[in-house]
Design a protein around this motif. Sequence first.
Motif: not given
Length: 349
Positions: A51-57, A117-124, A292-298
Amino acid sequence: MSVFLCSVLPPLGLYTLISRYLLKNPHYLHRKKKTAFYCTQISHRGGSGEKIENTMEAFTNALEKGSQMLEMDCHLTKDGHVVVSHDENLKRQTGVDKDISSLNLEDLPLYKEKLEVNDSGTDRKIALLEDVFRTFPNIPVSIEIKEDNPQLMREVSTLVKRYDREGITLWASEDAKILNKCRSINGSMPYSFSKQRGILLLLLYYTGLLPFVPVGESVLQFYLPRLINRTYIPENPEILKKSWVVSLIDKTTMRKNLFKHLADRGIQVHLFVCNKNEDIKAAFDLGATGVMTDYPTLLSTYVKTHMGVDDPNSSNTPEQLLLEPQKHQRLEQTLPDQGGNPCVQTEQD
């Protein structure tokens, strides 16, 4: 020469033997540090690969996918609000070439629709630290302070106290001077190693003095060297672009018995930023207590698949921590320590 050798070698040999023994058995000299959190899965910038970095989403997504700790950087707006942002200047994230400190909260621009690096996200929307604390009251947070701004440090400390989370909020900074100021403002919060203290840690380790020296830090956060020039291209210093230098850093810093010694003293070791299974495996094989990762699902999938557990270090799942707010008391905590028992916050070494 023979007299010198006879007088020096025996005590030196005895010192070496004692040092090595205490490196493996630090409990003889040090009471094990117990923090109110112990996290194996940490999301970098809220899991900026999903998701877009450092957003609540992003934070919500990371916790739902298994993260147990959020890592973030904070800055202060012109009108005194603490916001979560990796950069002080907003050009990379928003396209607007202005510093956060020059803008009021209501004038902050939105993030770009897609970052590196983000794939998607609606919260900007740039998130407020207070919203993070309010929404995720039980989630440990690592806050890096990059700028020497005492007002920012005081505002962060005020929010930490207001939401009763001194035990689960970590001071972090590469700069020892900044970190010392953070600690002088709020010494009840756990803190990580600065760059200078990390170098000192290595010197103590290689001279054999580490087992004898008290350590106040609760967490060592360090870049996995094998990522340098592969996923992280350093701009400065230029020497880091040389493969032999990176190899030397890797060999001198990634010491399994050092990490084990720290873990045995209750000091967590977090290696970052691991965005591939091979890097996650390398970190855990070295003895990292957390990745620590950018991909928590992974990362969550790796832990479930290769460690055979859903959530190895918490009596509550991340979803429960997210959905069931409860106050963290300073003496007794619901998150378990390495042995699976309720954590008790004790005095540091």
